[in-house]
Design an enzyme around this catalytic site. Structure first.
Site, PDB file in Angstrom:
ATOM      1  N   GLY A 127       0.832  -1.199   0.000  1.00  0.00           N
ATOM      2  CA  GLY A 127       0.000   0.000   0.000  1.00  0.00           C
ATOM      3  C   GLY A 127       0.866   1.247   0.000  1.00  0.00           C
ATOM      4  N   GLY A 129       3.536   1.352   2.081  1.00  0.00           N
ATOM      5  CA  GLY A 129       4.878   0.907   2.438  1.00  0.00           C
ATOM      6  C   GLY A 129       5.357   1.379   3.788  1.00  0.00           C
ATOM      7  N   THR A 130       4.438   1.715   4.700  1.00  0.00           N
ATOM      8  CA  THR A 130       4.846   2.260   5.996  1.00  0.00           C
ATOM      9  C   THR A 130       4.969   1.206   7.090  1.00  0.00           C
ATOM     10  OG1 THR A 130       2.540   2.772   6.537  1.00  0.00           O
ATOM     11  CG2 THR A 130       3.836   4.521   5.494  1.00  0.00           C
ATOM     12  N   THR A 259      -1.886 -11.961   3.417  1.00  0.00           N
ATOM     13  CA  THR A 259      -1.523 -13.366   3.302  1.00  0.00           C
ATOM     14  C   THR A 259      -2.700 -14.265   2.929  1.00  0.00           C
ATOM     15  OG1 THR A 259      -0.229 -15.099   4.409  1.00  0.00           O
ATOM     16  CG2 THR A 259      -1.926 -14.025   5.713  1.00  0.00           C
ATOM     17  N   LEU A 260      -3.937 -13.732   2.993  1.00  0.00           N
ATOM     18  CA  LEU A 260      -5.121 -14.500   2.609  1.00  0.00           C
ATOM     19  C   LEU A 260      -5.754 -13.955   1.333  1.00  0.00           C
ATOM     20  CD1 LEU A 260      -6.888 -14.922   6.080  1.00  0.00           C
ATOM     21  CD2 LEU A 260      -5.304 -16.493   4.939  1.00  0.00           C
ATOM     22  N   TYR A 450       2.967   2.985  24.638  1.00  0.00           N
ATOM     23  CA  TYR A 450       3.814   3.117  23.447  1.00  0.00           C
ATOM     24  C   TYR A 450       5.183   3.606  23.939  1.00  0.00           C
ATOM     25  CZ  TYR A 450       4.772   4.524  18.537  1.00  0.00           C
ATOM     26  OH  TYR A 450       5.274   4.658  17.270  1.00  0.00           O
TER      27      TYR A 450
END
Length: 530
Positions: A127, A129-130, A259-260, A450
């Site tokens: 998408g 690439g993040t 992956t699906l 975080y």
């Protein structure tokens, strides 16, 4: 000419810190006990890195969709994690895809997948690439690799203003999505830190979390229907406000990380753009009091849009606080009604725990020409990765990791993580690593902590140092009841701990689903299942 993105690091190429700005950053960081040698690593030219020749040739019918130039292949090799940036700076592009394809329609995507299955080509959906967890890096080199960049499948296709929903293509970047909803007075209100450079499909595939701290913070809360292309066929779910018809088909694709199947579009729930806002920062001398106040606010049912707690070090490094206190940042918003009363009640709860509020931002009705508060926040918040990249070029180890846990378990998890990272730093460098903590999201039953790590690096050993710290932190998280990730996804980097976290019967079902939908195993091999 379009504005170029950085192939090696975060965001726009022209926003990377130059030599002088990096020098000033190094001096500032050194004041916090993180010495740097001041040498700025050179950014290599992909054309001079000697990428291996592509191992496959597309059929003539698909050739115009594919690119093989070194810059395109280099830019699609890694995500945007610290270890990705460091390896890019070193020119370590061993996992570069053989080809990058840019489908323009769902029919193009179907044709690409059919070819990949027929010729045994691994496919990595890409998408924005993040990814910061190795989600777009195919480390299995046993067969050729095709990266499918979905940004050509973009745009808001349809808006149902009556039902408050929009049909949007998966390759739509965050700013484009919001710009196309704005004429209708609507918004998705999903703002991850990567908003400017990530896509709707990427958010869905990774179960992304947005900026807002409570309420509908995860993209899955906003999904009404999904359309997906798989090697076994195309799946599209029914758009209704709710259904009890068996397990939800949408949930199969959310978090599947390519992956699906490959998500091509989705109906998402949108809302009116906010007109009323109120905000305040509350100072706490004791971190335990700040944590308790945050819990009180989120369990009160007030549902603030922002409820972000910064510990002492995070307040100092990230918010410029110099009095050694913690900060709880509160914000409320509504498209319908004033929100001053909600903010006032939240501040009362904080005062009861020893909090001292700064003067609140007065509530106002947002004019059409008024500055967008979210845009102002985004401009500040998204600058952090550019600083991370500069520190990486200077040889420092700077990265983040995140989790979620119960309120009852937070104190033990927090202490264990801080201790594990500090001791990892001592074992590696002889001095403890600096660790900050903030809450990005809070729920009635627990927070999403975080953490940011700052550690001294050694030229050539930065990735190994970070990997050791990451393992220590991850072990502390899972040993103390936390999830291996709250919103960064699994990718390949979190697989060891994800495999331990998921129940065995669920793993069996996931593997069976993979075999049924992708019997040739071409889709994003190594992610979620083997």
């Amino acid at each position: 000419m379009s504005r170029p993105r950085s192939w090696w690091g975060w965001g726009w190429a022209d926003r990377a810190l130059d030599a002088e700005a990096s020098r000033r950053l190094a001096a500032r960081v050194a004041a916090f006990g993180l010495p740097l040698d001041g040498t700025l690593a050179r950014v290599p030219d992909p054309a001079g890195l000697g990428l291996p020749e592509p191992r496959l040739t597309p059929p003539a019918s698909l050739a115009e969709l594919c690119r093989t130039d070194p810059l395109t292949r280099a830019a699609h090799t890694h995500g945007k994690a610290y270890r990705d940036v460091v390896r890019n700076l070193r020119g370590e592009l061993d996992h570069a895809p053989d080809l990058v394809a840019y489908p323009r329609s769902e029919a193009d995507l179907v044709a690409l997948l059919d070819w990949a299955v027929a010729d045994d080509v691994a496919v990595v959906p890409y998408g924005g690439g993040t990814s910061v967890v190795g989600g777009v890096e195919c480390r299995d080199r046993s067969r050729p690799v095709l990266s499918i960049d979905l940004t050509g499948l973009s745009g808001v296709v349809e808006v149902d203003e009556i039902s408050r929903a929009a049909r949007i293509r998966a390759g739509t970047l965050g700013p484009e999505l919001e710009d196309q909803l704005r004429p209708s007075g609507l918004t998705l209100r999903h703002f991850p830190q990567s908003f400017e450079f990530s896509t709707l499909g990427g958010w869905l595939a990774t179960r992304a979390g947005g900026h807002f701290a409570t309420g509908h913070t995860h993209i899955e809360d906003l999904v009404a229907a999904v359309r997906v292309v798989t090697p076994a066929g195309v799946a599209g779910s029914l758009r209704v406000p709710g259904s009890g018809a068996g397990p939800s088909p949408d949930r199969l694709w959310l978090g599947s990380e390519g992956t699906l199947g490959v998500i091509t579009e989705a109906w998402v729930r949108v809302q009116s753009r906010p007109r009323f806002r109120a905000a305040a920062a509350v100072r706490f001398e004791e971190y335990a009091d700040a944590v308790a106040a945050t819990r009180d606010v989120v369990q009160s049912g007030l549902q603030p849009a922002n409820c972000r707690l910064l510990d002492r070090l995070e307040s100092m490094l990230g918010a410029g606080v110099r009095d050694g206190s913690c900060r709880l940042l509160l914000g409320f918003e509504s498209a319908d009604h004033p929100v001053d009363s909600a903010l006032n009640r939240a501040v009362q709860l904080c005062r009861a725990r020893g909090g001292h509020p700064d003067a609140p931002t007065r509530e106002k009705e947002m004019r059409a020409d008024a500055p967008d508060a979210v845009a102002e926040w985004r401009d500040t918040f998204v600058s952090a990765p550019y600083l991370r990249d500069a520190l990486a070029r200077l040889g420092a180890v700077v990265e983040t990791f995140e989790t979620a846990c119960t309120w009852a378990g937070f104190d033990a998890l927090h202490a264990a993580v801080i201790d594990a990272v500090a001791h990892a730093g001592i074992a590696i460098n002889g001095s403890p690593a600096l660790v900050t903590c903030r809450f990005t999201h809070v729920y009635p039953d627990g927070p999403a902590p975080y953490f940011t790590v700052y550690a001294a690096g050694r030229r050539g050993a930065e990735v190994a140092i970070w990997d050791q710290i990451k393992v220590a932190a991850s072990e502390a998280i899972v040993a103390n009841g936390g999830t291996i990730t709250h919103h960064h996804a699994v990718g390949r980097d979190h697989r060891p701990w994800y495999d331990r976290q998921r129940p065995d019967p669920f793993a069996l079902a996931l593997r069976a689903t993979k075999r049924a939908l992708d019997p040739a195993g071409v889709l994003n091999p190594g992610v979620l299942v083997d």
